[in-house]
Design a protein around this motif. Sequence first.
Motif, PDB file in Angstrom:
ATOM      1  N   ILE A 260       0.851  -1.200   0.000  1.00  0.00           N
ATOM      2  CA  ILE A 260       0.000   0.000   0.000  1.00  0.00           C
ATOM      3  C   ILE A 260       0.884   1.246   0.000  1.00  0.00           C
ATOM      4  CG2 ILE A 260      -1.686   1.355   1.345  1.00  0.00           C
ATOM      5  CD1 ILE A 260      -2.899  -1.279   2.303  1.00  0.00           C
TER       6      ILE A 260
ATOM      7  N   PHE B 251      -1.608   6.213   6.828  1.00  0.00           N
ATOM      8  CA  PHE B 251      -0.164   5.981   6.912  1.00  0.00           C
ATOM      9  C   PHE B 251       0.165   4.801   7.830  1.00  0.00           C
ATOM     10  CE2 PHE B 251       0.225  10.458   5.375  1.00  0.00           C
ATOM     11  CZ  PHE B 251       1.000  10.186   4.263  1.00  0.00           C
ATOM     12  N   LYS B 252      -0.722   4.547   8.804  1.00  0.00           N
ATOM     13  CA  LYS B 252      -0.482   3.435   9.735  1.00  0.00           C
ATOM     14  C   LYS B 252      -0.680   2.076   9.056  1.00  0.00           C
ATOM     15  CE  LYS B 252      -1.207   5.562  14.216  1.00  0.00           C
ATOM     16  NZ  LYS B 252      -1.821   6.884  13.883  1.00  0.00           N
ATOM     17  N   ALA B 253      -1.395   2.064   7.941  1.00  0.00           N
ATOM     18  CA  ALA B 253      -1.648   0.800   7.229  1.00  0.00           C
ATOM     19  C   ALA B 253      -0.790   0.698   5.969  1.00  0.00           C
ATOM     20  CB  ALA B 253      -3.126   0.707   6.861  1.00  0.00           C
ATOM     21  N   ALA B 254       0.062   1.721   5.742  1.00  0.00           N
ATOM     22  CA  ALA B 254       0.792   1.791   4.471  1.00  0.00           C
ATOM     23  C   ALA B 254       2.176   1.167   4.570  1.00  0.00           C
ATOM     24  CB  ALA B 254       0.912   3.249   4.036  1.00  0.00           C
ATOM     25  N   ASP B 255       2.710   0.745   3.407  1.00  0.00           N
ATOM     26  CA  ASP B 255       4.092   0.274   3.336  1.00  0.00           C
ATOM     27  C   ASP B 255       5.021   1.426   2.958  1.00  0.00           C
ATOM     28  OD1 ASP B 255       3.779  -2.830   3.454  1.00  0.00           O
ATOM     29  OD2 ASP B 255       2.185  -2.094   2.159  1.00  0.00           O
TER      30      ASP B 255
END
Lengths: 246, 321
Positions: B281, B293-297
Amino acid sequence: MKILVPIAKVPDTTSKIAFVDNNTKFSQEGVTYIMNPTDEWYALVRAVELKEKNGGEVVVIHVGGADSEQIIRKALAIGADKAVRVDADPTDAFFVASQIAAHAKTEGYDLIIAGKETIDYNSYEVGGMVAELLDLQSVALVQKLDIEGGVATIVREIEGGTETVEVKLPLVVCAQKELAEARIPNMKGIMAARTKPLTVVPATDAPKLTTIANYVLPEKAKEVKLIDKDNVAELVRLLHEEAKVI
Amino acid sequence: MSVLSFVEVSEGKIKKASVEAAYYGSKVAEGLGTDSVALVLGEASNDELASLGAVGVKKVLHVADAKLNNFDAKAYAKAVSEAAAAASANVVVLSFNQNGKLLAPRVAVRLNAGYVPGAVALPEFNGGTAVVKKNVFSGKASANYQLATENKVIAVNPNSLSPVRGTGTATVEALSLSVEVTTTVKAVNKVTGTIPLTEAELVVSGGRGLKGPENWWMVENLATELGAATACSRAVADVDWRPHHEHVGQTGLTIRPNLYIAVGVSGAIQHLAGVNGSKVIVVINTDPEAPFFKAADYGIVGDAFEVMPKLIEEVKKLKAH
Protein backbone atom coordinates in the motif's frame (compact mmCIF):
# COMPACT_ATOMS: atom_id res chain seq x y z
CA MET A 1 -46.58 -11.97 -0.93
CA LYS A 2 -44.77 -13.48 2.04
CA ILE A 3 -41.18 -12.39 2.53
CA LEU A 4 -38.68 -13.80 5.03
CA VAL A 5 -35.61 -11.80 6.10
CA PRO A 6 -32.93 -13.54 8.17
CA ILE A 7 -31.13 -11.09 10.47
CA ALA A 8 -27.82 -11.59 12.26
CA LYS A 9 -26.30 -9.91 15.30
CA VAL A 10 -22.73 -8.66 14.85
CA PRO A 11 -20.20 -6.52 16.73
CA ASP A 12 -20.35 -2.83 15.83
CA THR A 13 -17.64 -1.88 13.27
CA THR A 14 -15.81 0.24 15.82
CA SER A 15 -15.48 -2.69 18.26
CA LYS A 16 -12.05 -3.64 19.50
CA ILE A 17 -11.19 -7.02 18.01
CA ALA A 18 -9.60 -9.24 20.68
CA PHE A 19 -9.66 -12.93 21.56
CA VAL A 20 -9.66 -14.95 24.78
CA ASP A 21 -9.15 -18.59 25.89
CA ASN A 22 -5.88 -19.01 24.05
CA ASN A 23 -7.21 -17.16 21.00
CA THR A 24 -10.08 -19.58 20.52
CA LYS A 25 -12.96 -17.21 21.38
CA PHE A 26 -13.92 -13.68 20.39
CA SER A 27 -13.71 -11.36 23.40
CA GLN A 28 -17.12 -9.82 24.13
CA GLU A 29 -15.68 -7.33 26.59
CA GLY A 30 -16.91 -3.82 25.83
CA VAL A 31 -18.42 -4.91 22.52
CA THR A 32 -21.67 -3.31 21.34
CA TYR A 33 -23.82 -5.53 19.15
CA ILE A 34 -25.90 -4.29 16.22
CA MET A 35 -28.08 -5.75 13.49
CA ASN A 36 -25.83 -6.82 10.61
CA PRO A 37 -25.73 -3.75 8.30
CA THR A 38 -26.51 -5.47 4.96
CA ASP A 39 -29.42 -7.31 6.61
CA GLU A 40 -30.85 -4.10 8.06
CA TRP A 41 -30.08 -1.42 5.49
CA TYR A 42 -30.73 -3.36 2.28
CA ALA A 43 -32.49 -6.74 2.82
CA LEU A 44 -35.02 -5.65 5.43
CA VAL A 45 -35.76 -2.22 3.98
CA ARG A 46 -36.29 -3.60 0.46
CA ALA A 47 -38.59 -6.30 1.88
CA VAL A 48 -40.65 -3.62 3.66
CA GLU A 49 -40.78 -1.49 0.49
CA LEU A 50 -42.02 -4.46 -1.56
CA LYS A 51 -44.69 -5.15 1.05
CA GLU A 52 -45.77 -1.50 1.03
CA LYS A 53 -46.10 -1.64 -2.75
CA ASN A 54 -47.57 -5.10 -3.33
CA GLY A 55 -49.09 -5.98 0.03
CA GLY A 56 -48.26 -9.11 2.01
CA GLU A 57 -46.18 -9.78 5.05
CA VAL A 58 -42.53 -9.46 6.16
CA VAL A 59 -41.22 -11.90 8.76
CA VAL A 60 -37.74 -11.63 10.29
CA ILE A 61 -35.95 -14.69 11.62
CA HIS A 62 -32.96 -14.66 13.94
CA VAL A 63 -30.88 -17.48 15.39
CA GLY A 64 -29.57 -16.41 18.79
CA GLY A 65 -30.13 -16.01 22.51
CA ALA A 66 -32.57 -13.85 24.49
CA ASP A 67 -30.07 -10.96 24.46
CA SER A 68 -30.88 -10.47 20.75
CA GLU A 69 -34.33 -9.08 21.55
CA GLN A 70 -33.20 -5.47 21.04
CA ILE A 71 -32.16 -5.97 17.42
CA ILE A 72 -35.28 -8.03 16.71
CA ARG A 73 -37.46 -5.18 18.06
CA LYS A 74 -35.53 -2.78 15.87
CA ALA A 75 -36.35 -4.88 12.79
CA LEU A 76 -40.03 -4.80 13.80
CA ALA A 77 -39.78 -1.02 14.27
CA ILE A 78 -38.37 -0.65 10.75
CA GLY A 79 -41.46 -2.39 9.41
CA ALA A 80 -41.36 -6.19 9.72
CA ASP A 81 -44.74 -7.62 10.79
CA LYS A 82 -43.57 -10.42 13.01
CA ALA A 83 -40.44 -12.13 14.21
CA VAL A 84 -39.20 -15.62 14.96
CA ARG A 85 -36.20 -16.29 17.18
CA VAL A 86 -34.61 -19.72 17.06
CA ASP A 87 -33.20 -20.17 20.53
CA ALA A 88 -29.68 -21.42 19.77
CA ASP A 89 -26.08 -20.28 19.56
CA PRO A 90 -25.34 -19.31 15.90
CA THR A 91 -21.86 -20.84 15.72
CA ASP A 92 -21.79 -22.40 12.26
CA ALA A 93 -23.29 -21.16 8.98
CA PHE A 94 -24.70 -24.55 8.01
CA PHE A 95 -26.37 -24.86 11.40
CA VAL A 96 -27.90 -21.37 11.08
CA ALA A 97 -29.01 -21.99 7.47
CA SER A 98 -30.64 -25.26 8.56
CA GLN A 99 -32.71 -23.41 11.19
CA ILE A 100 -33.87 -20.81 8.67
CA ALA A 101 -34.67 -23.47 6.06
CA ALA A 102 -36.64 -25.55 8.60
CA HIS A 103 -38.82 -22.53 9.41
CA ALA A 104 -39.22 -21.52 5.75
CA LYS A 105 -40.30 -25.05 4.79
CA THR A 106 -43.27 -24.99 7.13
CA GLU A 107 -44.32 -21.42 6.22
CA GLY A 108 -43.74 -21.35 2.44
CA TYR A 109 -42.35 -17.94 1.55
CA ASP A 110 -42.44 -16.37 -1.92
CA LEU A 111 -39.18 -14.58 -1.33
CA ILE A 112 -36.28 -14.77 1.11
CA ILE A 113 -34.02 -11.72 1.21
CA ALA A 114 -30.74 -12.15 3.11
CA GLY A 115 -27.85 -9.72 3.46
CA LYS A 116 -24.86 -10.63 1.29
CA GLU A 117 -22.48 -11.17 4.24
CA THR A 118 -22.10 -10.53 7.94
CA ILE A 119 -19.44 -8.02 8.90
CA ASP A 120 -17.82 -10.36 11.46
CA TYR A 121 -17.05 -13.51 9.45
CA ASN A 122 -17.43 -11.99 5.94
CA SER A 123 -18.54 -15.39 4.68
CA TYR A 124 -21.39 -14.82 2.20
CA GLU A 125 -22.79 -18.25 3.00
CA VAL A 126 -26.16 -18.36 4.75
CA GLY A 127 -28.27 -17.16 1.76
CA GLY A 128 -26.81 -19.72 -0.64
CA MET A 129 -27.08 -22.53 1.90
CA VAL A 130 -30.74 -21.74 2.65
CA ALA A 131 -31.49 -21.76 -1.10
CA GLU A 132 -29.83 -25.14 -1.56
CA LEU A 133 -31.56 -26.63 1.49
CA LEU A 134 -34.92 -25.49 0.08
CA ASP A 135 -33.98 -26.41 -3.51
CA LEU A 136 -34.71 -22.83 -4.63
CA GLN A 137 -33.05 -20.63 -7.22
CA SER A 138 -30.85 -17.84 -5.82
CA VAL A 139 -29.17 -14.62 -6.93
CA ALA A 140 -26.49 -12.82 -4.90
CA LEU A 141 -24.83 -9.37 -4.77
CA VAL A 142 -28.23 -7.91 -5.65
CA GLN A 143 -28.39 -4.15 -6.25
CA LYS A 144 -31.95 -3.88 -7.64
CA LEU A 145 -34.98 -6.08 -7.11
CA ASP A 146 -38.48 -5.63 -8.52
CA ILE A 147 -41.34 -8.12 -8.52
CA GLU A 148 -44.05 -8.19 -11.17
CA GLY A 149 -46.48 -11.06 -11.72
CA GLY A 150 -44.44 -13.62 -9.81
CA VAL A 151 -41.20 -12.78 -11.64
CA ALA A 152 -38.24 -11.01 -10.07
CA THR A 153 -36.18 -8.62 -12.18
CA ILE A 154 -32.77 -8.31 -10.60
CA VAL A 155 -29.58 -6.33 -11.17
CA ARG A 156 -26.57 -8.08 -9.68
CA GLU A 157 -22.86 -7.29 -9.52
CA ILE A 158 -20.49 -9.16 -11.86
CA GLU A 159 -16.78 -8.58 -12.53
CA GLY A 160 -16.45 -5.03 -13.79
CA GLY A 161 -20.15 -4.28 -14.09
CA THR A 162 -23.69 -5.54 -13.59
CA GLU A 163 -26.03 -8.10 -15.09
CA THR A 164 -29.83 -7.94 -15.27
CA VAL A 165 -31.59 -11.27 -14.80
CA GLU A 166 -35.16 -12.52 -14.54
CA VAL A 167 -36.09 -15.36 -12.21
CA LYS A 168 -39.46 -16.75 -11.17
CA LEU A 169 -40.48 -16.81 -7.51
CA PRO A 170 -40.02 -18.49 -5.05
CA LEU A 171 -36.46 -17.31 -4.77
CA VAL A 172 -33.61 -16.44 -2.39
CA VAL A 173 -31.69 -13.20 -2.97
CA CYS A 174 -28.65 -11.82 -1.16
CA ALA A 175 -28.78 -8.04 -0.87
CA GLN A 176 -26.02 -5.49 -1.08
CA LYS A 177 -25.49 -1.75 -1.27
CA GLU A 178 -27.79 0.23 -3.57
CA LEU A 179 -30.76 -2.13 -3.09
CA ALA A 180 -32.42 0.30 -0.68
CA GLU A 181 -31.82 3.36 1.49
CA ALA A 182 -31.40 2.65 5.20
CA ARG A 183 -34.41 3.65 7.33
CA ILE A 184 -34.29 5.04 10.83
CA PRO A 185 -37.21 3.71 12.91
CA ASN A 186 -39.68 6.46 13.82
CA MET A 187 -41.61 6.77 17.08
CA LYS A 188 -44.76 5.18 15.61
CA GLY A 189 -42.70 2.22 14.42
CA ILE A 190 -40.96 1.83 17.77
CA MET A 191 -44.29 1.88 19.63
CA ALA A 192 -45.85 -0.63 17.22
CA ALA A 193 -42.83 -2.94 17.52
CA ARG A 194 -43.51 -3.45 21.22
CA THR A 195 -46.71 -5.36 20.54
CA LYS A 196 -45.82 -7.15 17.29
CA PRO A 197 -45.54 -10.93 17.72
CA LEU A 198 -42.12 -12.40 18.53
CA THR A 199 -42.19 -16.20 18.66
CA VAL A 200 -39.35 -18.15 20.24
CA VAL A 201 -38.84 -21.66 18.89
CA PRO A 202 -36.35 -24.39 19.80
CA ALA A 203 -33.59 -25.31 17.35
CA THR A 204 -33.93 -28.25 14.98
CA ASP A 205 -31.12 -30.79 14.88
CA ALA A 206 -28.37 -29.93 12.43
CA PRO A 207 -24.66 -30.72 12.42
CA LYS A 208 -21.94 -28.08 12.69
CA LEU A 209 -19.74 -28.80 9.68
CA THR A 210 -17.01 -26.22 10.29
CA THR A 211 -15.19 -25.23 13.47
CA ILE A 212 -12.71 -22.46 14.17
CA ALA A 213 -9.48 -23.83 15.64
CA ASN A 214 -8.13 -20.43 16.62
CA TYR A 215 -7.89 -16.75 15.71
CA VAL A 216 -4.77 -14.82 14.77
CA LEU A 217 -4.29 -11.07 15.11
CA PRO A 218 -1.98 -9.29 12.66
CA GLU A 219 1.55 -9.42 14.07
CA LYS A 220 2.06 -5.70 14.39
CA ALA A 221 1.20 -2.49 12.69
CA LYS A 222 3.20 -2.02 9.52
CA GLU A 223 6.10 0.40 9.63
CA VAL A 224 5.51 2.87 6.87
CA LYS A 225 8.59 3.88 4.90
CA LEU A 226 8.27 7.62 4.28
CA ILE A 227 9.78 9.12 1.15
CA ASP A 228 10.48 12.81 0.73
CA LYS A 229 7.99 14.58 -1.52
CA ASP A 230 10.86 16.03 -3.54
CA ASN A 231 12.30 12.58 -4.21
CA VAL A 232 9.45 10.82 -5.99
CA ALA A 233 11.95 8.83 -8.10
CA GLU A 234 12.92 6.97 -4.92
CA LEU A 235 9.34 5.72 -4.47
CA VAL A 236 9.31 4.34 -8.00
CA ARG A 237 12.70 2.69 -7.41
CA LEU A 238 11.47 1.04 -4.17
CA LEU A 239 8.27 -0.21 -5.80
CA HIS A 240 10.29 -1.65 -8.68
CA GLU A 241 13.36 -3.04 -6.87
CA GLU A 242 12.30 -3.68 -3.27
CA ALA A 243 8.56 -4.44 -3.39
CA LYS A 244 8.80 -5.72 -6.99
CA VAL A 245 5.21 -4.77 -7.75
CA ILE A 246 5.78 -2.56 -10.82
CA MET B 1 -9.55 -39.69 -5.70
CA SER B 2 -8.93 -36.20 -6.98
CA VAL B 3 -9.25 -32.51 -6.23
CA LEU B 4 -11.80 -30.69 -8.40
CA SER B 5 -11.50 -27.01 -9.18
CA PHE B 6 -14.35 -25.04 -10.72
CA VAL B 7 -13.14 -22.79 -13.54
CA GLU B 8 -15.16 -19.99 -15.14
CA VAL B 9 -14.78 -18.82 -18.72
CA SER B 10 -15.86 -15.34 -19.79
CA GLU B 11 -15.83 -14.27 -23.46
CA GLY B 12 -13.74 -17.30 -24.38
CA LYS B 13 -11.04 -16.65 -21.78
CA ILE B 14 -10.51 -18.34 -18.45
CA LYS B 15 -11.06 -15.80 -15.66
CA LYS B 16 -7.93 -14.79 -13.77
CA ALA B 17 -9.55 -15.69 -10.44
CA SER B 18 -10.31 -19.17 -11.82
CA VAL B 19 -6.70 -19.74 -12.90
CA GLU B 20 -5.81 -19.07 -9.27
CA ALA B 21 -8.49 -21.52 -8.05
CA ALA B 22 -7.17 -24.20 -10.45
CA TYR B 23 -3.60 -23.57 -9.24
CA TYR B 24 -4.79 -23.83 -5.64
CA GLY B 25 -6.56 -27.10 -6.51
CA SER B 26 -3.35 -28.44 -8.09
CA LYS B 27 -1.30 -27.57 -5.00
CA VAL B 28 -3.84 -29.33 -2.75
CA ALA B 29 -3.81 -32.37 -5.06
CA GLU B 30 -0.01 -32.40 -5.00
CA GLY B 31 -0.02 -32.35 -1.20
CA LEU B 32 -2.54 -35.21 -1.06
CA GLY B 33 -0.82 -37.20 -3.81
CA THR B 34 -3.90 -37.16 -6.06
CA ASP B 35 -4.83 -35.64 -9.43
CA SER B 36 -5.92 -32.09 -10.11
CA VAL B 37 -9.12 -32.03 -12.20
CA ALA B 38 -10.93 -28.91 -13.38
CA LEU B 39 -14.56 -28.42 -14.37
CA VAL B 40 -15.67 -25.93 -17.03
CA LEU B 41 -19.35 -25.25 -17.79
CA GLY B 42 -20.48 -23.72 -21.09
CA GLU B 43 -18.80 -23.28 -24.43
CA ALA B 44 -15.02 -22.81 -24.62
CA SER B 45 -12.21 -23.75 -27.01
CA ASN B 46 -10.16 -26.87 -26.38
CA ASP B 47 -6.90 -24.86 -26.57
CA GLU B 48 -8.06 -22.49 -23.84
CA LEU B 49 -9.08 -25.39 -21.59
CA ALA B 50 -5.88 -27.38 -22.23
CA SER B 51 -3.89 -24.33 -21.10
CA LEU B 52 -4.96 -25.13 -17.51
CA GLY B 53 -2.19 -27.75 -17.64
CA ALA B 54 0.23 -24.88 -17.05
CA VAL B 55 -1.06 -24.57 -13.49
CA GLY B 56 -0.95 -28.31 -12.83
CA VAL B 57 -4.39 -29.47 -13.99
CA LYS B 58 -4.21 -33.03 -15.41
CA LYS B 59 -7.72 -33.27 -16.80
CA VAL B 60 -10.47 -30.80 -17.66
CA LEU B 61 -14.07 -32.00 -17.52
CA HIS B 62 -15.98 -29.90 -20.03
CA VAL B 63 -19.76 -29.61 -20.12
CA ALA B 64 -19.98 -27.85 -23.50
CA ASP B 65 -23.65 -26.98 -23.17
CA ALA B 66 -24.54 -23.49 -24.44
CA LYS B 67 -27.34 -23.35 -21.85
CA LEU B 68 -24.60 -23.10 -19.24
CA ASN B 69 -22.80 -20.11 -20.82
CA ASN B 70 -24.45 -17.88 -18.24
CA PHE B 71 -24.33 -18.33 -14.49
CA ASP B 72 -27.33 -20.02 -12.88
CA ALA B 73 -26.69 -20.69 -9.19
CA LYS B 74 -28.93 -23.72 -8.84
CA ALA B 75 -27.93 -25.42 -12.09
CA TYR B 76 -24.22 -24.73 -11.51
CA ALA B 77 -24.39 -26.12 -7.96
CA LYS B 78 -25.93 -29.33 -9.27
CA ALA B 79 -23.35 -29.56 -12.06
CA VAL B 80 -20.35 -28.98 -9.77
CA SER B 81 -21.47 -31.56 -7.23
CA GLU B 82 -22.23 -34.13 -9.94
CA ALA B 83 -18.82 -33.51 -11.53
CA ALA B 84 -17.22 -33.95 -8.09
CA ALA B 85 -18.88 -37.37 -7.87
CA ALA B 86 -17.82 -38.23 -11.44
CA ALA B 87 -14.20 -37.32 -10.62
CA SER B 88 -14.34 -38.97 -7.15
CA ALA B 89 -13.22 -35.64 -5.73
CA ASN B 90 -13.53 -35.02 -2.02
CA VAL B 91 -12.02 -31.55 -2.14
CA VAL B 92 -13.69 -28.92 -4.34
CA VAL B 93 -11.97 -25.56 -4.90
CA LEU B 94 -13.70 -22.45 -6.27
CA SER B 95 -12.80 -18.79 -6.47
CA PHE B 96 -14.36 -16.53 -3.83
CA ASN B 97 -15.36 -14.17 -6.66
CA GLN B 98 -18.83 -12.80 -7.49
CA ASN B 99 -20.27 -16.15 -8.66
CA GLY B 100 -18.20 -18.30 -6.31
CA LYS B 101 -19.52 -16.51 -3.22
CA LEU B 102 -23.00 -17.85 -4.00
CA LEU B 103 -22.07 -21.12 -5.70
CA ALA B 104 -19.61 -22.48 -3.11
CA PRO B 105 -22.00 -22.61 -0.11
CA ARG B 106 -24.62 -24.31 -2.32
CA VAL B 107 -22.07 -26.92 -3.41
CA ALA B 108 -21.02 -27.41 0.23
CA VAL B 109 -24.63 -28.19 1.22
CA ARG B 110 -25.03 -30.68 -1.65
CA LEU B 111 -21.80 -32.47 -0.68
CA ASN B 112 -22.39 -32.33 3.11
CA ALA B 113 -19.04 -30.62 3.21
CA GLY B 114 -17.34 -28.32 5.66
CA TYR B 115 -16.68 -25.04 3.85
CA VAL B 116 -14.07 -22.28 4.06
CA PRO B 117 -15.33 -19.03 2.50
CA GLY B 118 -12.40 -16.89 1.36
CA ALA B 119 -9.27 -18.94 2.07
CA VAL B 120 -6.08 -16.85 1.94
CA ALA B 121 -3.56 -19.71 2.11
CA LEU B 122 -3.20 -23.38 1.21
CA PRO B 123 -4.68 -25.88 3.68
CA GLU B 124 -2.64 -27.88 6.13
CA PHE B 125 -3.74 -31.48 6.34
CA ASN B 126 -3.53 -33.60 9.44
CA GLY B 127 -4.97 -37.00 8.57
CA GLY B 128 -8.48 -36.33 7.30
CA THR B 129 -8.67 -32.87 8.85
CA ALA B 130 -7.77 -29.69 6.99
CA VAL B 131 -6.97 -26.34 8.58
CA VAL B 132 -7.40 -23.32 6.31
CA LYS B 133 -6.75 -19.67 7.10
CA LYS B 134 -9.24 -16.94 6.20
CA ASN B 135 -9.71 -13.29 7.08
CA VAL B 136 -12.41 -12.30 9.55
CA PHE B 137 -13.71 -9.02 11.01
CA SER B 138 -13.13 -7.23 7.68
CA GLY B 139 -9.44 -8.12 7.67
CA LYS B 140 -8.74 -7.04 11.25
CA ALA B 141 -7.92 -10.65 12.19
CA SER B 142 -7.72 -14.06 10.62
CA ALA B 143 -9.12 -17.41 11.71
CA ASN B 144 -8.03 -20.99 11.16
CA TYR B 145 -11.05 -22.95 9.98
CA GLN B 146 -10.99 -26.64 10.70
CA LEU B 147 -12.75 -29.07 8.35
CA ALA B 148 -13.16 -32.61 9.65
CA THR B 149 -15.86 -33.64 7.16
CA GLU B 150 -15.08 -36.22 4.49
CA ASN B 151 -15.87 -33.75 1.69
CA LYS B 152 -14.38 -30.28 1.82
CA VAL B 153 -15.18 -27.12 -0.13
CA ILE B 154 -12.71 -24.22 -0.24
CA ALA B 155 -13.34 -20.86 -1.92
CA VAL B 156 -10.09 -18.95 -2.49
CA ASN B 157 -10.00 -15.22 -1.92
CA PRO B 158 -8.80 -13.63 -5.21
CA ASN B 159 -5.12 -12.63 -5.28
CA SER B 160 -4.17 -14.85 -2.34
CA LEU B 161 -1.65 -16.94 -4.29
CA SER B 162 0.51 -16.12 -7.28
CA PRO B 163 0.07 -19.04 -9.69
CA VAL B 164 3.36 -20.44 -10.97
CA ARG B 165 3.00 -21.48 -14.60
CA GLY B 166 4.74 -24.57 -15.96
CA THR B 167 4.61 -26.11 -19.40
CA GLY B 168 1.98 -28.85 -18.95
CA THR B 169 -1.08 -29.37 -21.12
CA ALA B 170 -4.31 -30.73 -19.68
CA THR B 171 -6.40 -33.37 -21.42
CA VAL B 172 -9.96 -32.29 -22.11
CA GLU B 173 -12.79 -34.75 -21.59
CA ALA B 174 -16.42 -34.08 -22.48
CA LEU B 175 -18.89 -34.54 -19.64
CA SER B 176 -22.61 -34.69 -20.14
CA LEU B 177 -24.98 -33.62 -17.37
CA SER B 178 -28.65 -32.84 -17.33
CA VAL B 179 -29.39 -29.45 -15.80
CA GLU B 180 -32.30 -27.06 -15.89
CA VAL B 181 -31.49 -23.37 -16.26
CA THR B 182 -34.07 -20.95 -14.81
CA THR B 183 -32.12 -17.68 -14.65
CA THR B 184 -32.63 -15.58 -17.77
CA VAL B 185 -30.00 -12.96 -18.52
CA LYS B 186 -31.63 -9.83 -19.95
CA ALA B 187 -28.69 -7.44 -20.12
CA VAL B 188 -25.02 -7.13 -19.25
CA ASN B 189 -23.63 -3.73 -18.44
CA LYS B 190 -19.85 -3.85 -18.32
CA VAL B 191 -17.50 -0.95 -18.17
CA THR B 192 -15.48 -1.52 -21.32
CA GLY B 193 -11.89 -0.64 -22.01
CA THR B 194 -10.87 -0.72 -18.37
CA ILE B 195 -9.60 -3.49 -16.11
CA PRO B 196 -12.27 -4.84 -13.71
CA LEU B 197 -11.31 -3.61 -10.24
CA THR B 198 -11.64 -6.98 -8.54
CA GLU B 199 -9.36 -8.60 -11.14
CA ALA B 200 -6.73 -5.82 -11.17
CA GLU B 201 -3.22 -6.42 -9.84
CA LEU B 202 -2.48 -2.70 -9.61
CA VAL B 203 -4.97 -0.10 -8.42
CA VAL B 204 -4.75 3.70 -8.17
CA SER B 205 -7.39 5.26 -5.95
CA GLY B 206 -8.45 8.82 -5.17
CA GLY B 207 -10.28 10.45 -2.29
CA ARG B 208 -11.71 13.80 -1.29
CA GLY B 209 -8.20 15.23 -1.07
CA LEU B 210 -8.29 15.58 -4.88
CA LYS B 211 -10.84 18.37 -4.39
CA GLY B 212 -13.03 17.67 -7.44
CA PRO B 213 -13.77 15.31 -10.36
CA GLU B 214 -11.88 17.61 -12.74
CA ASN B 215 -8.63 16.58 -11.03
CA TRP B 216 -9.09 12.87 -11.68
CA TRP B 217 -6.72 13.00 -14.67
CA MET B 218 -3.92 12.49 -12.14
CA VAL B 219 -5.35 9.17 -10.97
CA GLU B 220 -6.27 8.14 -14.52
CA ASN B 221 -2.91 9.04 -16.06
CA LEU B 222 -0.96 7.20 -13.38
CA ALA B 223 -3.27 4.18 -13.80
CA THR B 224 -2.75 4.24 -17.58
CA GLU B 225 1.04 4.39 -17.22
CA LEU B 226 1.01 1.47 -14.76
CA GLY B 227 -1.70 -0.57 -16.50
CA ALA B 228 -3.76 -0.23 -13.31
CA ALA B 229 -7.48 0.01 -12.54
CA THR B 230 -8.92 3.12 -10.85
CA ALA B 231 -10.88 3.19 -7.59
CA CYS B 232 -12.24 5.74 -5.14
CA SER B 233 -13.39 6.25 -1.57
CA ARG B 234 -17.02 6.22 -0.49
CA ALA B 235 -17.09 9.98 0.09
CA VAL B 236 -16.15 10.55 -3.54
CA ALA B 237 -18.75 8.12 -4.92
CA ASP B 238 -21.45 9.58 -2.65
CA VAL B 239 -21.01 13.08 -4.14
CA ASP B 240 -20.92 11.55 -7.65
CA TRP B 241 -17.39 12.62 -8.48
CA ARG B 242 -16.87 9.00 -9.50
CA PRO B 243 -19.25 6.09 -10.31
CA HIS B 244 -20.30 3.79 -7.47
CA HIS B 245 -18.74 0.70 -9.07
CA GLU B 246 -15.33 2.25 -8.30
CA HIS B 247 -16.04 2.54 -4.56
CA VAL B 248 -13.87 0.29 -2.42
CA GLY B 249 -14.41 -0.23 1.31
CA GLN B 250 -16.68 -1.93 3.79
CA THR B 251 -19.89 -1.15 1.91
CA GLY B 252 -18.30 -1.21 -1.54
CA LEU B 253 -15.88 -3.61 -3.17
CA THR B 254 -13.20 -5.58 -1.36
CA ILE B 255 -10.01 -5.80 -3.38
CA ARG B 256 -6.62 -7.45 -2.85
CA PRO B 257 -4.29 -6.13 -5.53
CA ASN B 258 -0.50 -6.41 -5.45
CA LEU B 259 -0.24 -2.64 -5.28
CA TYR B 260 -2.77 -0.09 -4.01
CA ILE B 261 -1.87 3.57 -4.37
CA ALA B 262 -4.18 5.87 -2.40
CA VAL B 263 -4.09 9.56 -3.21
CA GLY B 264 -5.90 12.01 -0.96
CA VAL B 265 -7.72 9.22 0.91
CA SER B 266 -7.61 9.62 4.70
CA GLY B 267 -7.97 5.88 5.35
CA ALA B 268 -11.05 5.60 7.57
CA ILE B 269 -11.51 2.15 9.07
CA GLN B 270 -14.38 1.40 6.63
CA HIS B 271 -12.14 2.17 3.65
CA LEU B 272 -9.27 0.07 5.03
CA ALA B 273 -11.64 -2.90 5.39
CA GLY B 274 -11.91 -3.02 1.60
CA VAL B 275 -8.21 -2.73 0.80
CA ASN B 276 -6.11 -3.98 3.70
CA GLY B 277 -5.55 -7.31 1.98
CA SER B 278 -3.44 -5.50 -0.65
CA LYS B 279 0.16 -6.71 -0.77
CA VAL B 280 1.74 -3.25 -0.93
CA ILE B 281 0.00 0.00 0.00
CA VAL B 282 1.31 3.44 -1.00
CA VAL B 283 -0.27 6.52 0.58
CA ILE B 284 0.07 10.08 -0.70
CA ASN B 285 -1.54 12.63 1.61
CA THR B 286 -0.89 16.19 2.79
CA ASP B 287 -1.83 15.26 6.36
CA PRO B 288 0.96 13.35 8.15
CA GLU B 289 -1.65 12.29 10.75
CA ALA B 290 -3.91 10.60 8.16
CA PRO B 291 -4.77 7.14 9.59
CA PHE B 292 -3.91 5.54 6.24
CA PHE B 293 -0.16 5.98 6.91
CA LYS B 294 -0.48 3.43 9.73
CA ALA B 295 -1.65 0.80 7.23
CA ALA B 296 0.79 1.79 4.47
CA ASP B 297 4.09 0.27 3.34
CA TYR B 298 5.30 3.44 1.61
CA GLY B 299 4.14 6.99 2.09
CA ILE B 300 4.72 10.50 0.83
CA VAL B 301 3.54 13.41 2.94
CA GLY B 302 2.80 16.00 0.30
CA ASP B 303 0.33 17.68 -1.97
CA ALA B 304 -1.08 15.38 -4.65
CA PHE B 305 -1.03 18.28 -7.11
CA GLU B 306 2.77 18.45 -6.75
CA VAL B 307 3.58 14.78 -6.21
CA MET B 308 1.35 13.11 -8.82
CA PRO B 309 2.73 14.79 -11.97
CA LYS B 310 6.26 13.84 -10.83
CA LEU B 311 5.17 10.30 -10.06
CA ILE B 312 3.57 9.92 -13.50
CA GLU B 313 6.84 11.16 -15.11
CA GLU B 314 8.97 8.75 -13.05
CA VAL B 315 6.76 5.77 -13.91
CA LYS B 316 6.97 6.76 -17.60
CA LYS B 317 10.76 6.77 -17.31
CA LEU B 318 10.77 3.34 -15.68
CA LYS B 319 8.47 1.89 -18.36
CA ALA B 320 10.65 3.38 -21.12
CA HIS B 321 13.58 1.21 -20.02
